[in-house]
Structures are given as structure tokens and as C-alpha cells.
Design an enzyme around this catalytic site. Structure first.
Site, PDB file in Angstrom:
ATOM      1  CB  THR A  73      -3.030   3.760   0.972  1.00  0.00           C
ATOM      2  OG1 THR A  73      -2.980   4.676  -0.121  1.00  0.00           O
ATOM      3  CG2 THR A  73      -4.283   2.905   0.863  1.00  0.00           C
ATOM      4  NE  ARG A  83      -2.252   8.672  -4.460  1.00  0.00           N
ATOM      5  CZ  ARG A  83      -0.979   8.815  -4.089  1.00  0.00           C
ATOM      6  NH1 ARG A  83      -0.241   7.744  -3.785  1.00  0.00           N
ATOM      7  NH2 ARG A  83      -0.441  10.017  -4.038  1.00  0.00           N
ATOM      8  CG  LEU A  93      -1.935  -1.116   1.374  1.00  0.00           C
ATOM      9  CD1 LEU A  93      -2.683  -1.000   2.704  1.00  0.00           C
ATOM     10  CD2 LEU A  93      -2.917  -1.120   0.215  1.00  0.00           C
ATOM     11  CG  ASP A  94       0.187   4.304  -2.832  1.00  0.00           C
ATOM     12  OD1 ASP A  94       1.015   3.532  -3.351  1.00  0.00           O
ATOM     13  OD2 ASP A  94      -0.767   4.807  -3.452  1.00  0.00           O
ATOM     14  NE  ARG A  95       3.913   9.453   2.496  1.00  0.00           N
ATOM     15  CZ  ARG A  95       4.276  10.283   1.511  1.00  0.00           C
ATOM     16  NH1 ARG A  95       5.500  10.263   1.039  1.00  0.00           N
ATOM     17  NH2 ARG A  95       3.385  11.129   1.003  1.00  0.00           N
TER      18      ARG A  95
END
Length: 345
Positions: free
Chosen positions: A139, A278, A135-137
Site C-alpha cells: 500500500t 482489503r 501501511l501494508d507493504r
């Protein structure tokens, strides 16, 4: 006179032959240069805009804050969503890097008697831990970690082959879509500046600068509420609705002066491309609140947002060892719970 004319004539004939060969060589080189020039000019053109200038400093500050938080981060028992002898699923907090979360797993899996020694680095973990998904930082939500190489290989293959169903929720600001359910299909790749961008669906498979290719990405969005209206729904498999399918082939036309709505959405990503949800929210004109990288608002109604509001809500898949169906759901973060408290039918 003959002695003088013969060398001149011979020289002329020799020069003509040499020029002929030289001309052919030049024509060959020009044709190669032309081919290379055309191939460069024929690289696919990204359809989403470049990163906003405001995002550079904000993203740097966020990254530094996340590095500090991640360096001291430790999982707690309350973060565990699922655990068996083959894998563990946890609820990743916002603003924590995946690798830092993975590093904290051995201690929480250890016996209480060994936990102190593990934290001091005196004992190796008995597990072969792997991140099955990332997961993104900023998220939050469900992350699955496998406990052996064998299980990792099976589960990663399931993700690659789209055998894992995922749902996300996001809070967006923009002009509300007319449809309750939208499926968007496009290309995905890195631009020559290294940023992830949306490309035309027709460009899938084409080569990009640097040697990568445009890959397909598909997301279905379900509108859960607009400005606090409509009711929240439980996660479900999205219905295919061809009338509300957008095949991306050109740049989106966004009315920047249009009224801005608060939109709570659920996303069903079929593919698993970097920043997919996104990017698709940005293309639809409903960027995620706080997502400055993709044109999301940084300030809204007098408040500044330090991260984007995107949450990995659930994962469902066939267990890599037992074969039984597994559904893992993460509790909603505070920002999502607050949205739901205001939602009315």
C-alpha cells in the site's frame, strides 16, 4: 462362616462409599470437560473465506522482492508531503516496508553537512522518531512520523480514538455495487490459522482462539467510476446513508459467474484494523486488483500484477501541538492516474 462374611460385607460397604466419591469426581471432571468443549465449539466463525492456495507462493515472492528493495531504499526530498519541528509526513512507495522507510528518515532530516556521517552510522539522530500510522507493504501513500515521544503519544491516541480522518483509493475487479455509497460494519479478528478475517458484527467482543477478541470495523465506500464511467471527485467527509448500510451477520453471497467490472473506489475507514479495506472489498465481492491474499485477480486483461492497488490518499487531524487542522494529501500513483485519464462523465 461369620468370620468370612464380615470382611466381605465390610469390603462391599467400603467399595460403595469409595465408588460414590469417585463417581462425583468423575461427574465434576466431565462437566468441566464439557464446558471447555462447548466454549471451544462456540468460538465465532469467520465469514470471509480462508486464504487462497495461490497466495502462498505469490506472497512469498513479493515479500522477498520487497525485502531487497527496502534494504537499499532511501527517501528523497520529493517524497516529503509535510514537515515541521514536531512531525513529518512522507509518500510511501508501493513495495517498501514501513520500518525501512522509518530508518531512512534521519538522513533526510539531517543538515547536508551531516548527511554523509549519518549514512555511515557515525552520528545518532537527534530525533525520537515514531511511526504514527502504518501501511501494508504494497500500500502506498501518506505516512506520518513524529519526532518526539511526547508528540507520538498524542497522535497515536488520536488515531486510536478515531480522531484522524483517512481516505484511500483502490482499483477493484468484481460485480459493481448498485449504490454509489456503501457503509459496511462487521467484526474483525484472526482465525485459528492466523489469518485476518471478517466476522459478524454480532460477534464483536467475543473471544477467539489464542485469547484475542473480535473487534468492530467500519468502512464507507464511494464508487468513483465503473468501467471508465462517472467522474472523479475530491476527497470529502462521507455522508451517512442508512439505506446503504450493510451490517454483516452472515457469509456474503457472491456470484462467481457474474460479469466482472473495473471499479475505482474511495474508502473512508472509520476504524483502523489490519487489512480492513482489503477485507471489506473482498466481502463486498469487489476485491482489489492484485490482492491475491483476499481473492483479487492476479492476471487481468493479459497483464500480471505484482502488488495490490491501494493508496492512502489523505490524512486530516488536529495538530498535536498547535491544535490547528492539518490536511495531508499524497499524489496519486501511476495506476490511479491512468484510471482517471480514462474516466468519462
Amino acid at each position: 462362616m461369620p468370620l468370612l462374611s464380615l470382611p466381605q460385607q465390610t469390603f462391599f460397604l467400603y467399595s460403595q462409599k469409595t465408588l460414590s466419591k469417585f463417581t462425583k469426581a468423575l461427574l465434576f471432571l466431565f462437566s468441566k470437560m464439557s464446558t471447555n468443549s462447548n466454549s471451544f465449539q462456540n468460538y465465532p466463525t469467520p465469514l470471509s473465506p480462508p486464504l487462497p492456495s495461490i497466495s502462498k507462493d505469490i506472497e512469498l515472492a513479493r515479500a522477498m522482492t520487497a525485502s531487497s528493495k527496502s534494504s537499499v531504499f532511501g527517501l528523497s526530498r520529493s517524497d516529503i508531503l509535510y514537515d515541521d519541528e514536531w512531525l513529518i509526513a512522507v509518500n510511501k512507495p508501493q513495495g517498501i516496508y514501513c520500518d525501512s522507510l522509518l530508518a531512512s528518515v534521519p538522513r533526510i532530516l539531517a543538515d547536508p553537512a551531516d548527511s554523509d556521517r549519518l549514512s555511515e552510522g557515525n552520528q545518532a539522530s537527534p530525533y525520537e522518531l515514531h511511526l504514527a500510522n502504518r501501511l501494508d507493504r504494497d500500500t502506498s501513500g501518506v505516512m506520518v512520523i513524529t519526532k518526539s515521544h511526547k508528540v507520538a503519544a498524542v497522535l497515536v491516541k488520536a488515531f486510536t480514538n478515531h480522531k484522524v480522518q483517512k481516505t484511500y483509493v483502490a482499483f477493484c475487479i468484481g460485480s459493481a455495487p448498485q449504490s454509489e455509497r456503501i457503509t459496511i460494519k462487521s467484526g474483525h479478528g484472526r482465525s485459528k490459522f492466523g489469518a485476518w478475517r471478517v466476522y459478524a458484527a454480532g460477534d464483536v467482543g467475543r473471544k477467539l482462539p489464542g485469547g484475542s477478541i473480535v473487534r468492530d470495523m467500519e468502512t464507507t465506500f464511494e464508487i468513483l467510476s465503473i468501467n471508465g464511467k462517472r467522474s472523479y471527485k475530491e476527497p470529502s467527509e462521507p455522508m451517512k446513508d442508512e439505506e446503504n448500510t450493510i451490517i454483516v451477520e452472515e457469509k456474503a453471497v457472491i456470484d462467481v459467474d457474474a460479469k466482472k467490472d473495473e471499479i475505482f473506489v474511495r474508502a473512508f475507514p472509520r476504524s483502523g484494523r489490519t487489512h480492513q479495506i482489503r477485507l471489506h472489498c473482498q466481502y463486498l465481492g469487489i476485491p482489489i486488483r492484485g490482492d491475491v491474499k483476499y481473492e483479487g485477480v492476479y492476471e487481468w486483461k493479459g497483464r500480471t500484477y505484482d502488488a495490490h492497488e491501494l493508496h492512502a490518499e489523505s490524512l486530516s487531524f488536529q495538530h498535536p501541538i498547535t491544535g490547528f487542522p492539518v490536511l495531508i494529501q499524497a499524489p496519486l500513483p501511476l495506476w490511479a492516474s491512468q484510471v482517471l485519464q480514462l474516466v468519462t462523465d
